[in-house]
Design a protein around this motif. Structure first.
Motif, mmCIF file in Angstrom:
data_model
loop_
_atom_site.group_PDB
_atom_site.id
_atom_site.type_symbol
_atom_site.label_atom_id
_atom_site.label_comp_id
_atom_site.label_asym_id
_atom_site.label_seq_id
_atom_site.Cartn_x
_atom_site.Cartn_y
_atom_site.Cartn_z
ATOM 1 N N VAL A 118 0.756 -1.234 -0.026
ATOM 2 C CA VAL A 118 -0.509 0.394 -0.059
ATOM 3 C C VAL A 118 0.910 1.574 -0.098
ATOM 4 C CG1 VAL A 118 -1.622 1.133 1.192
ATOM 5 C CG2 VAL A 118 -2.337 -1.658 1.057
ATOM 6 N N PHE A 119 0.896 2.083 -0.723
ATOM 7 C CA PHE A 119 0.992 3.578 -1.025
ATOM 8 C C PHE A 119 0.388 4.768 -1.001
ATOM 9 C CE2 PHE A 119 3.719 0.928 -4.499
ATOM 10 C CZ PHE A 119 4.454 1.493 -4.319
ATOM 11 N N ALA A 120 1.075 5.247 0.259
ATOM 12 C CA ALA A 120 0.054 6.471 1.291
ATOM 13 C C ALA A 120 0.492 7.494 0.627
ATOM 14 C CB ALA A 120 -0.222 6.553 2.278
ATOM 15 N N ALA A 121 0.036 8.174 -0.411
ATOM 16 C CA ALA A 121 0.515 9.500 -0.871
ATOM 17 C C ALA A 121 -0.463 10.688 -0.160
ATOM 18 C CB ALA A 121 0.191 9.490 -2.419
ATOM 19 N N GLY A 126 4.191 10.287 2.623
ATOM 20 C CA GLY A 126 4.219 11.699 3.872
ATOM 21 C C GLY A 126 5.476 11.984 4.952
ATOM 22 N N ALA A 127 4.965 12.862 5.682
ATOM 23 C CA ALA A 127 6.689 12.319 6.570
ATOM 24 C C ALA A 127 6.207 11.890 8.518
ATOM 25 C CB ALA A 127 6.272 13.596 7.139
ATOM 26 N N ALA A 174 9.108 5.226 5.274
ATOM 27 C CA ALA A 174 9.365 6.588 4.756
ATOM 28 C C ALA A 174 9.877 6.034 3.457
ATOM 29 C CB ALA A 174 9.838 7.027 6.231
ATOM 30 N N ASN A 175 9.192 6.570 2.465
ATOM 31 C CA ASN A 175 9.697 7.310 1.447
ATOM 32 C C ASN A 175 10.133 8.897 1.569
ATOM 33 O OD1 ASN A 175 10.128 6.574 -1.454
ATOM 34 N ND2 ASN A 175 9.000 8.628 -1.566
ATOM 35 N N PRO A 176 11.675 9.443 1.163
ATOM 36 C CA PRO A 176 11.641 10.336 1.581
ATOM 37 C C PRO A 176 11.227 11.493 0.731
ATOM 38 C CG PRO A 176 13.587 9.160 1.485
ATOM 39 C CD PRO A 176 12.503 8.443 0.831
ATOM 40 N N GLY A 177 11.309 12.806 0.826
ATOM 41 C CA GLY A 177 10.639 13.560 -0.557
ATOM 42 C C GLY A 177 11.379 14.623 -1.034
ATOM 43 N N CYS A 178 11.519 15.412 -1.833
ATOM 44 C CA CYS A 178 12.107 16.020 -2.929
ATOM 45 C C CYS A 178 13.391 17.053 -2.458
ATOM 46 C CB CYS A 178 10.905 16.373 -3.798
ATOM 47 S SG CYS A 178 9.913 18.191 -3.250
ATOM 48 N N TYR A 179 13.409 17.479 -1.891
ATOM 49 C CA TYR A 179 14.559 18.636 -1.186
ATOM 50 C C TYR A 179 15.538 17.346 -0.393
ATOM 51 C CZ TYR A 179 12.320 22.704 -2.143
ATOM 52 O OH TYR A 179 11.664 23.978 -3.171
ATOM 53 N N THR A 180 14.742 16.641 0.407
ATOM 54 C CA THR A 180 15.195 15.889 1.548
ATOM 55 C C THR A 180 16.255 14.789 -0.093
ATOM 56 O OG1 THR A 180 13.172 14.667 2.241
ATOM 57 C CG2 THR A 180 13.898 16.387 2.957
ATOM 58 N N THR A 181 15.979 14.591 -0.894
ATOM 59 C CA THR A 181 16.332 13.118 -1.642
ATOM 60 C C THR A 181 17.253 14.125 -2.773
ATOM 61 O OG1 THR A 181 14.612 11.466 -2.494
ATOM 62 C CG2 THR A 181 16.037 11.925 -3.451
ATOM 63 N N ALA A 182 17.277 15.418 -2.903
ATOM 64 C CA ALA A 182 17.759 15.901 -3.846
ATOM 65 C C ALA A 182 19.630 16.654 -3.037
ATOM 66 C CB ALA A 182 18.061 17.536 -4.241
#
Length: 344
Positions: free
Chosen positions: A70-73, A97-98, A144-152
Motif C-alpha cells: 500500500v502506497f500512501a500519498a 508523507g512525513a 518512509a519514502n523521502p521527499g524531493c528536497y530531502t533526496t536532492a
C-alpha cells in the motif's frame, strides 16, 4: 505479480504512482482510493490515462484488502493509523508523507505539530533513501519514502561529508522547486498570475524538510550536522535543482572529491555524475528516476559546490517509492523505472 494499491491516487504523487505502476513488469495496480473522487475513474480525473488506467477510485479499506503493498500519498498526520492497519494484515506500507520520516518524536512535534501514535511501528520503520541506506530497506514492512528536497540535498553532499572532505559546519542548500511540489490543491502562491514570470523564496530557514535533511546527513557524517536551507518556487511543473555549498577541509583537492563521488555513485543506476564543466539541469531528468550531480570548487574561497537535479514527482516521490517497493520485495531495483527522460 505484486498487487499494489494507492491511497490518495488523485493527488499529483498518487497519480504519478499509478502512471509508473501501469508499466511495471512485476507489479500491477490492484486498487486506488480518493476521498475527493470516490466512485470516479482515475482516467476521468486525468484524461491522459484513458484506456490504460481506468480504475475506479474506491475506499481506503478496499485498497488495503486487495493489495500486497500500500502506497500512501497523503498529507502528514493521516498515515499512522493506516500503517498500523497494513502492518497488522501483513502488508508492506510505503508512506510518501512525513509521518515516519523523523526518528525523534520531539522533532516531529516541533516541525509538524503531531505525536507518534504507534511508537512501536516507528521503531520498525526505515528511512528509505536507497543510495544511502539500501541494506536497511530490504524486506522491511514500513517504509518512509523521502521527499524531493530531502533526496536532492543529501545525494549532493553525502560522499564529500562521509569522507571528511568538507566541514560539517556552515553548509547551505539553496534549492528551487517546480510547482507540483506544492500539491494539487490550488493556493494563492501557485495561482498562474502569481507564479508565472516570477521566482521567490519561501519558508526561509524554517522549512519542515530541514530536520529530515540534517538527520540523513548526520547519519552519513557519523556526527550531528546542521544545514541552512532556503527553498524557492520556480514557474515550471517539475524539477528540483539543489545548489549546495560547503567549506572545503583544508588541503582537499578536486581530484579527491571526484574520487569520493565516483566511488559512491559509479555503481548506482539512478545517480549520474556529470563530466567536468557541465552543470546539472532539471530538464535532463524530467519524468525520470535519475539524479544528475555536477561538482565544482571555488578555489579562491575554498568552497565546494555540488548541484543535483531530480524530478520531484519521480525520484522525489513516486519513482523512489517504487524503487523502495522493489527493494522491499527483493526484485530488480530498477524494475519499472528505466525510462529515459524526454530529450526536449
Amino acid at each position: 505479480m505484486i498487487r499494489a494499491g494507492v491511497v490518495g491516487a488523485t493527488g499529483y504523487a498518487g497519480a504519478e504512482l499509478c502512471r509508473l505502476l501501469s508499466g511495471h513488469p512485476q507489479a500491477e495496480l490492484a486498487a486506488v482510493s480518493s476521498v475527493s473522487f470516490e466512485g470516479q475513474a482515475l482516467s476521468d480525473v486525468y484524461p491522459a490515462y484513458r484506456g490504460v488506467c481506468d480504475m475506479v477510485c474506491g475506499t481506503q479499506d478496499e485498497v488495503v484488502e486487495r493489495s500486497d503493498v500500500v502506497f500512501a500519498a497523503l498529507p502528514h498526520g493521516l498515515s499512522q493509523e493506516l500503517a498500523a492497519d497494513c502492518y497488522a494484515k501483513g502488508k508492506v506500507f510505503i508512506d510518501l508523507g512525513a509521518d515516519f520520516r523523523l526518528e525523534n518524536e520531539g522533532d516531529y512535534r516541533q516541525w509538524y505539530g503531531g505525536t507518534f501514535l504507534h511508537p512501536d511501528l516507528h521503531a520498525l520503520a526505515v528511512y528509505a533513501l536507497p543510495e544511502l541506506f539500501r541494506e536497511q530497506i530490504r524486506g522491511k514492512k514500513i517504509i518512509a519514502n523521502p521527499g524531493c528536497y530531502t533526496t536532492a540535498v543529501p545525494l549532493a553532499l553525502a560522499p564529500a561529508l562521509k569522507n571528511g572532505l568538507i566541514l560539517k559546519e556552515g553548509m547551505i542548500a539553496d534549492c528551487k522547486s517546480g510547482v507540483t511540489g506544492a500539491g494539487r490543491k490550488p493556493s494563492q502562491n501557485t495561482h498562474y498570475p502569481e507564479l508565472n514570470e516570477g521566482m521567490s523564496a519561501y519558508k526561509v530557514a524554517c522549512h519542515r524538510h530541514t530536520p529530515e535533511m540534517e538527520q540523513s546527513l548526520s547519519h552519513v557524517a557519523g556526527a550531528p550536522v546542521t544545514l541552512t536551507f532556503v527553498p524557492h518556487l520556480l514557474p515550471v511543473n517539475r524539477g528540483i535543482l539543489a545548489t549546495c555549498y560547503a567549506r572545503l577541509t583544508p588541503g582537499v583537492t578536486m581530484e579527491q572529491i571526484e574520487k569520493a563521488y565516483h566511488d559512491a555513485y559509479d555503481s548506482e543506476y539512478f545517480v549520474r555524475l556529470l563530466p567536468k564543466g557541465k552543470e546539472a539541469d532539471i530538464k535532463n531528468v524530467r519524468c525520470s528516476n535519475f539524479c544528475d550531480i555536477s561538482l565544482h570548487v571555488d578555489s579562491r574561497t575554498g568552497t565546494f559546490i555540488a548541484i543535483s537535479a531530480i524530478d520531484n514527482m519521480v525520484k522525489g516521490a513516486a519513482g523512489q517509492a517504487i524503487q523502495n517497493m522493489n527493494l522491499a520485495f527483493e526484485i530488480e531495483e530498477t524494475a519499472g523505472l528505466k525510462a529515459l527522460p524526454p530529450a526536449f
